[in-house]
Enzyme design. Structure first.
Site, PDB file in Angstrom:
ATOM      1  N   ILE A  88      -0.557  12.340  -0.538  1.00 13.69           N
ATOM      2  CA  ILE A  88      -0.791  11.242   0.405  1.00 13.69           C
ATOM      3  C   ILE A  88       0.378  10.272   0.230  1.00 13.69           C
ATOM      4  CG2 ILE A  88      -2.330  10.031  -1.221  1.00 13.69           C
ATOM      5  CD1 ILE A  88      -3.801   8.905   1.277  1.00 13.69           C
ATOM      6  N   ALA A  89       0.939   9.849   1.341  1.00 15.30           N
ATOM      7  CA  ALA A  89       2.070   8.922   1.261  1.00 15.30           C
ATOM      8  C   ALA A  89       2.132   8.078   2.521  1.00 15.30           C
ATOM      9  CB  ALA A  89       3.383   9.684   1.080  1.00 15.30           C
ATOM     10  N   GLU A 110      -4.746  14.615  -8.721  1.00 15.53           N
ATOM     11  CA  GLU A 110      -3.996  14.166  -9.897  1.00 15.53           C
ATOM     12  C   GLU A 110      -3.109  13.009  -9.493  1.00 15.53           C
ATOM     13  OE1 GLU A 110      -3.424  17.712  -9.363  1.00 15.53           O
ATOM     14  OE2 GLU A 110      -4.925  18.359 -10.813  1.00 15.53           O
ATOM     15  N   ASN A 146       0.994   5.061 -11.715  1.00 14.34           N
ATOM     16  CA  ASN A 146       0.880   4.800 -10.275  1.00 14.34           C
ATOM     17  C   ASN A 146      -0.340   3.904 -10.006  1.00 14.34           C
ATOM     18  OD1 ASN A 146       0.967   4.778  -7.511  1.00 14.34           O
ATOM     19  ND2 ASN A 146       1.296   6.988  -7.302  1.00 14.34           N
ATOM     20  N   TYR A 206      -7.671   4.977  -5.092  1.00 14.98           N
ATOM     21  CA  TYR A 206      -8.666   6.025  -5.340  1.00 14.98           C
ATOM     22  C   TYR A 206      -9.941   5.449  -5.966  1.00 14.98           C
ATOM     23  CZ  TYR A 206      -4.567   9.021  -4.687  1.00 14.98           C
ATOM     24  OH  TYR A 206      -3.436   9.636  -4.192  1.00 14.98           O
TER      25      TYR A 206
HETATM   26  C1  LIG Z   1      -0.507   4.664  -2.696  1.00  9.65           C
HETATM   27  C2  LIG Z   1      -0.177   4.474  -1.213  1.00  9.65           C
HETATM   28  C3  LIG Z   1      -0.474   5.791  -0.469  1.00  9.65           C
HETATM   29  C4  LIG Z   1      -1.073   3.365  -0.628  1.00  9.65           C
HETATM   30  O1  LIG Z   1      -0.831   3.285   0.775  1.00  9.65           O
HETATM   31  P1  LIG Z   1      -1.146   1.942   1.611  1.00  9.65           P
HETATM   32  O2  LIG Z   1      -1.218   2.324   3.064  1.00  9.65           O
HETATM   33  O3  LIG Z   1      -0.207   0.883   1.233  1.00  9.65           O
HETATM   34  O4  LIG Z   1      -2.609   1.583   1.097  1.00  9.65           O
HETATM   35  P2  LIG Z   1      -3.687   0.673   1.859  1.00  9.65           P
HETATM   36  O5  LIG Z   1      -2.997  -0.421   2.586  1.00  9.65           O
HETATM   37  O6  LIG Z   1      -4.583   1.559   2.654  1.00  9.65           O
HETATM   38  O7  LIG Z   1      -4.440   0.042   0.606  1.00  9.65           O
HETATM   39  C5  LIG Z   1      -5.741   0.446   0.234  1.00  9.65           C
HETATM   40  C6  LIG Z   1      -6.071  -0.076  -1.139  1.00  9.65           C
HETATM   41  O8  LIG Z   1      -5.268   0.588  -2.127  1.00  9.65           O
HETATM   42  C7  LIG Z   1      -4.960  -0.333  -3.192  1.00  9.65           C
HETATM   43  N1  LIG Z   1      -3.521  -0.586  -3.206  1.00  9.65           N
HETATM   44  C8  LIG Z   1      -2.603  -0.102  -2.328  1.00  9.65           C
HETATM   45  N2  LIG Z   1      -1.365  -0.496  -2.701  1.00  9.65           N
HETATM   46  C9  LIG Z   1      -1.516  -1.242  -3.835  1.00  9.65           C
HETATM   47  C10 LIG Z   1      -0.602  -1.907  -4.694  1.00  9.65           C
HETATM   48  N3  LIG Z   1       0.713  -1.912  -4.460  1.00  9.65           N
HETATM   49  N4  LIG Z   1      -1.115  -2.536  -5.783  1.00  9.65           N
HETATM   50  C11 LIG Z   1      -2.420  -2.543  -6.043  1.00  9.65           C
HETATM   51  N5  LIG Z   1      -3.361  -1.947  -5.242  1.00  9.65           N
HETATM   52  C12 LIG Z   1      -2.894  -1.281  -4.154  1.00  9.65           C
HETATM   53  C13 LIG Z   1      -5.714  -1.595  -2.862  1.00  9.65           C
HETATM   54  O9  LIG Z   1      -7.008  -1.468  -3.421  1.00  9.65           O
HETATM   55  C14 LIG Z   1      -5.771  -1.541  -1.355  1.00  9.65           C
HETATM   56  O10 LIG Z   1      -6.794  -2.324  -0.803  1.00  9.65           O
HETATM   57  P3  LIG Z   1      -6.467  -3.845  -0.372  1.00  9.65           P
HETATM   58  O11 LIG Z   1      -5.211  -3.825   0.445  1.00  9.65           O
HETATM   59  O12 LIG Z   1      -7.689  -4.203   0.415  1.00  9.65           O
HETATM   60  O13 LIG Z   1      -6.301  -4.591  -1.664  1.00  9.65           O
HETATM   61  C15 LIG Z   1       1.305   4.027  -1.015  1.00  9.65           C
HETATM   62  O14 LIG Z   1       1.589   2.973  -1.899  1.00  9.65           O
HETATM   63  C16 LIG Z   1       2.315   5.144  -1.227  1.00  9.65           C
HETATM   64  O15 LIG Z   1       2.643   5.895  -0.295  1.00  9.65           O
HETATM   65  N6  LIG Z   1       2.846   5.255  -2.460  1.00  9.65           N
HETATM   66  C17 LIG Z   1       3.885   6.271  -2.751  1.00  9.65           C
HETATM   67  C18 LIG Z   1       3.291   7.665  -2.700  1.00  9.65           C
HETATM   68  C19 LIG Z   1       2.180   7.824  -3.716  1.00  9.65           C
HETATM   69  O16 LIG Z   1       2.269   7.336  -4.836  1.00  9.65           O
HETATM   70  N7  LIG Z   1       1.116   8.576  -3.307  1.00  9.65           N
HETATM   71  C20 LIG Z   1      -0.001   8.848  -4.197  1.00  9.65           C
HETATM   72  C21 LIG Z   1       0.295  10.027  -5.030  1.00  9.65           C
HETATM   73  S1  LIG Z   1      -1.062  10.423  -6.139  1.00  9.65           S
END
Ligand SMILES: CC(C)(COP(=O)(O)OP(=O)(O)OC[C@H]1O[C@@H](n2cnc3c(N)ncnc32)[C@H](O)[C@@H]1OP(=O)(O)O)[C@@H](O)C(=O)NCCC(=O)NCCS
Length: 153
Positions: free
Chosen positions: A74-75, A106, A111, A118
Protein backbone atom coordinates in the site's frame (compact mmCIF):
# COMPACT_ATOMS: atom_id res chain seq x y z
CA UNK A 1 -7.68 17.76 -0.89
CA UNK A 2 -10.61 16.02 0.80
CA UNK A 3 -12.10 12.55 0.52
CA UNK A 4 -14.59 13.91 -2.03
CA UNK A 5 -11.71 14.68 -4.37
CA UNK A 6 -10.66 11.14 -5.12
CA UNK A 7 -12.29 7.85 -5.92
CA UNK A 8 -11.35 4.20 -5.94
CA UNK A 9 -11.42 1.72 -8.74
CA UNK A 10 -9.85 -1.62 -9.59
CA UNK A 11 -6.16 -1.38 -10.41
CA UNK A 12 -5.38 -2.44 -14.00
CA UNK A 13 -2.28 -3.36 -15.97
CA UNK A 14 -2.41 -0.01 -17.78
CA UNK A 15 -2.01 1.76 -14.40
CA UNK A 16 1.33 0.08 -13.74
CA UNK A 17 3.67 2.73 -15.17
CA UNK A 18 2.15 5.29 -12.77
CA UNK A 19 2.15 2.76 -9.94
CA UNK A 20 5.85 2.07 -10.50
CA UNK A 21 6.61 5.80 -10.42
CA UNK A 22 4.92 6.13 -7.00
CA UNK A 23 6.45 2.87 -5.78
CA UNK A 24 9.96 4.14 -6.49
CA UNK A 25 9.31 7.30 -4.50
CA UNK A 26 7.89 5.39 -1.54
CA UNK A 27 10.10 2.40 -0.86
CA UNK A 28 13.84 1.71 -0.48
CA UNK A 29 13.23 -1.70 -2.11
CA UNK A 30 10.50 -0.98 -4.67
CA UNK A 31 8.59 -3.81 -6.29
CA UNK A 32 9.48 -4.60 -9.90
CA UNK A 33 6.95 -4.41 -12.69
CA UNK A 34 6.77 -8.22 -12.81
CA UNK A 35 5.83 -8.39 -9.12
CA UNK A 36 2.84 -6.12 -9.77
CA UNK A 37 1.89 -8.08 -12.89
CA UNK A 38 1.98 -11.33 -10.93
CA UNK A 39 -0.32 -9.98 -8.20
CA UNK A 40 -2.76 -8.45 -10.71
CA UNK A 41 -2.97 -11.78 -12.51
CA UNK A 42 -4.44 -13.50 -9.43
CA UNK A 43 -8.23 -13.42 -9.77
CA UNK A 44 -8.86 -13.71 -6.02
CA UNK A 45 -6.70 -10.68 -5.16
CA UNK A 46 -7.99 -7.21 -4.36
CA UNK A 47 -6.03 -4.45 -6.08
CA UNK A 48 -7.30 -0.89 -5.99
CA UNK A 49 -6.22 2.52 -7.22
CA UNK A 50 -7.13 5.89 -5.73
CA UNK A 51 -7.41 8.62 -8.34
CA UNK A 52 -8.05 12.33 -8.39
CA UNK A 53 -9.51 12.76 -11.88
CA UNK A 54 -6.81 10.94 -13.84
CA UNK A 55 -3.99 11.50 -11.34
CA UNK A 56 -2.95 8.38 -9.47
CA UNK A 57 -2.69 9.10 -5.74
CA UNK A 58 -2.11 5.64 -4.34
CA UNK A 59 -2.79 1.93 -4.58
CA UNK A 60 -3.20 -1.20 -2.53
CA UNK A 61 -2.43 -4.81 -3.45
CA UNK A 62 -4.01 -7.55 -1.37
CA UNK A 63 -3.60 -11.28 -2.06
CA UNK A 64 -5.97 -14.04 -1.00
CA UNK A 65 -4.51 -16.99 0.89
CA UNK A 66 -6.32 -19.92 2.49
CA UNK A 67 -6.54 -18.47 5.98
CA UNK A 68 -6.33 -14.76 5.35
CA UNK A 69 -5.94 -11.90 2.97
CA UNK A 70 -2.40 -10.57 2.87
CA UNK A 71 -1.99 -6.82 2.37
CA UNK A 72 1.12 -7.01 0.22
CA UNK A 73 1.59 -3.37 -0.71
CA UNK A 74 0.00 0.00 0.00
CA UNK A 75 1.44 3.37 -0.93
CA UNK A 76 0.30 6.95 -1.31
CA UNK A 77 2.11 9.54 -3.36
CA UNK A 78 4.08 11.80 -0.94
CA UNK A 79 2.22 14.98 -1.95
CA UNK A 80 -1.16 13.35 -1.33
CA UNK A 81 -0.54 12.00 2.18
CA UNK A 82 -2.63 12.70 5.31
CA UNK A 83 -5.80 13.21 3.28
CA UNK A 84 -7.37 9.84 3.97
CA UNK A 85 -6.23 8.10 0.78
CA UNK A 86 -4.76 5.08 2.60
CA UNK A 87 -7.90 4.88 4.75
CA UNK A 88 -10.06 4.85 1.63
CA UNK A 89 -7.89 2.11 0.11
CA UNK A 90 -8.09 -0.06 3.25
CA UNK A 91 -11.85 0.55 3.51
CA UNK A 92 -12.10 -0.59 -0.11
CA UNK A 93 -10.20 -3.78 0.69
CA UNK A 94 -12.35 -4.53 3.76
CA UNK A 95 -15.56 -3.89 1.80
CA UNK A 96 -14.54 -6.30 -0.93
CA UNK A 97 -12.82 -8.95 1.20
CA UNK A 98 -15.35 -8.75 4.05
CA UNK A 99 -14.91 -7.12 7.42
CA UNK A 100 -15.23 -10.54 9.08
CA UNK A 101 -12.32 -12.03 7.10
CA UNK A 102 -8.78 -12.30 8.49
CA UNK A 103 -6.06 -9.98 7.20
CA UNK A 104 -2.32 -10.01 7.74
CA UNK A 105 0.68 -7.92 6.67
CA UNK A 106 4.31 -7.15 7.43
CA UNK A 107 5.63 -3.68 8.21
CA UNK A 108 9.06 -2.27 9.06
CA UNK A 109 9.50 -1.66 12.77
CA UNK A 110 10.50 1.96 11.95
CA UNK A 111 7.41 2.67 9.81
CA UNK A 112 5.43 4.51 12.48
CA UNK A 113 2.99 6.09 9.98
CA UNK A 114 1.96 2.72 8.56
CA UNK A 115 1.82 1.06 11.99
CA UNK A 116 -0.49 3.84 13.25
CA UNK A 117 -2.66 3.40 10.17
CA UNK A 118 -2.93 -0.37 10.65
CA UNK A 119 -3.57 -0.12 14.39
CA UNK A 120 -6.44 2.26 13.68
CA UNK A 121 -7.91 -0.61 11.61
CA UNK A 122 -7.53 -3.04 14.52
CA UNK A 123 -4.45 -4.76 13.16
CA UNK A 124 -2.35 -6.00 16.07
CA UNK A 125 1.32 -7.00 16.25
CA UNK A 126 1.63 -10.75 16.74
CA UNK A 127 5.33 -11.32 16.09
CA UNK A 128 8.44 -10.31 14.23
CA UNK A 129 10.44 -11.53 11.25
CA UNK A 130 14.04 -10.76 12.19
CA UNK A 131 16.12 -8.97 9.51
CA UNK A 132 13.27 -9.35 7.01
CA UNK A 133 14.34 -6.34 4.91
CA UNK A 134 17.63 -6.98 3.13
CA UNK A 135 18.45 -3.31 2.39
CA UNK A 136 19.15 -2.47 6.04
CA UNK A 137 18.54 -5.68 7.96
CA UNK A 138 15.47 -4.21 9.63
CA UNK A 139 12.93 -6.47 11.35
CA UNK A 140 9.36 -6.77 10.14
CA UNK A 141 6.43 -6.67 12.51
CA UNK A 142 3.77 -9.22 11.60
CA UNK A 143 0.29 -7.80 12.11
CA UNK A 144 -3.10 -9.51 12.02
CA UNK A 145 -6.61 -8.20 11.85
CA UNK A 146 -9.00 -10.95 12.81
CA UNK A 147 -12.68 -10.99 13.54
CA UNK A 148 -13.26 -11.93 17.14
CA UNK A 149 -10.08 -12.60 19.10
CA UNK A 150 -7.02 -11.38 17.14
CA UNK A 151 -4.69 -13.39 19.38
CA UNK A 152 -6.18 -16.73 18.35
CA UNK A 153 -5.49 -16.59 14.63
C1 LIG B 1 1.55 4.77 5.27
C2 LIG B 1 0.85 5.55 4.16
C3 LIG B 1 0.28 4.54 3.14
C4 LIG B 1 -0.32 6.36 4.75
O1 LIG B 1 -1.02 6.99 3.69
P1 LIG B 1 -1.92 8.31 3.92
O2 LIG B 1 -2.86 8.43 2.75
O3 LIG B 1 -1.06 9.45 4.23
O4 LIG B 1 -2.76 7.89 5.21
P2 LIG B 1 -4.15 8.52 5.68
O5 LIG B 1 -4.18 9.97 5.36
O6 LIG B 1 -5.26 7.68 5.15
O7 LIG B 1 -4.00 8.37 7.26
C5 LIG B 1 -4.73 7.41 7.99
C6 LIG B 1 -4.17 7.28 9.38
O8 LIG B 1 -2.86 6.68 9.33
C7 LIG B 1 -2.04 7.24 10.38
N1 LIG B 1 -0.95 8.00 9.77
C8 LIG B 1 -0.75 8.22 8.44
N2 LIG B 1 0.40 8.91 8.26
C9 LIG B 1 0.93 9.12 9.50
C10 LIG B 1 2.11 9.75 9.97
N3 LIG B 1 2.98 10.33 9.13
N4 LIG B 1 2.34 9.74 11.30
C11 LIG B 1 1.50 9.17 12.16
N5 LIG B 1 0.33 8.56 11.79
C12 LIG B 1 0.07 8.52 10.46
C13 LIG B 1 -2.95 8.16 11.16
O9 LIG B 1 -3.58 7.37 12.15
C14 LIG B 1 -3.94 8.59 10.10
O10 LIG B 1 -5.15 9.06 10.63
P3 LIG B 1 -5.32 10.64 10.91
O11 LIG B 1 -4.86 11.37 9.68
O12 LIG B 1 -6.79 10.75 11.16
O13 LIG B 1 -4.44 10.92 12.10
C15 LIG B 1 1.82 6.56 3.48
O14 LIG B 1 2.50 7.29 4.47
C16 LIG B 1 2.84 5.91 2.55
O15 LIG B 1 2.58 5.69 1.36
N6 LIG B 1 4.04 5.61 3.09
C17 LIG B 1 5.12 5.02 2.26
C18 LIG B 1 4.76 3.61 1.84
C19 LIG B 1 4.56 2.72 3.05
O16 LIG B 1 5.29 2.80 4.03
N7 LIG B 1 3.56 1.80 2.94
C20 LIG B 1 3.29 0.85 4.00
C21 LIG B 1 4.15 -0.34 3.85
S1 LIG B 1 3.84 -1.56 5.13
Amino acid sequence: MSGAEFKLRKLTYTDLPRVIAIERRCFPMPWSLSMFVLELSKPSGISLAALNDTRMLGYVICARYDEAYHVMNIAVEPNARRHGVARALLDGVLERGGREANYTLEVRVSNHAAIALYESYDFRAVGKRPRYYSDNGEDAIIMWRADGNPWEV
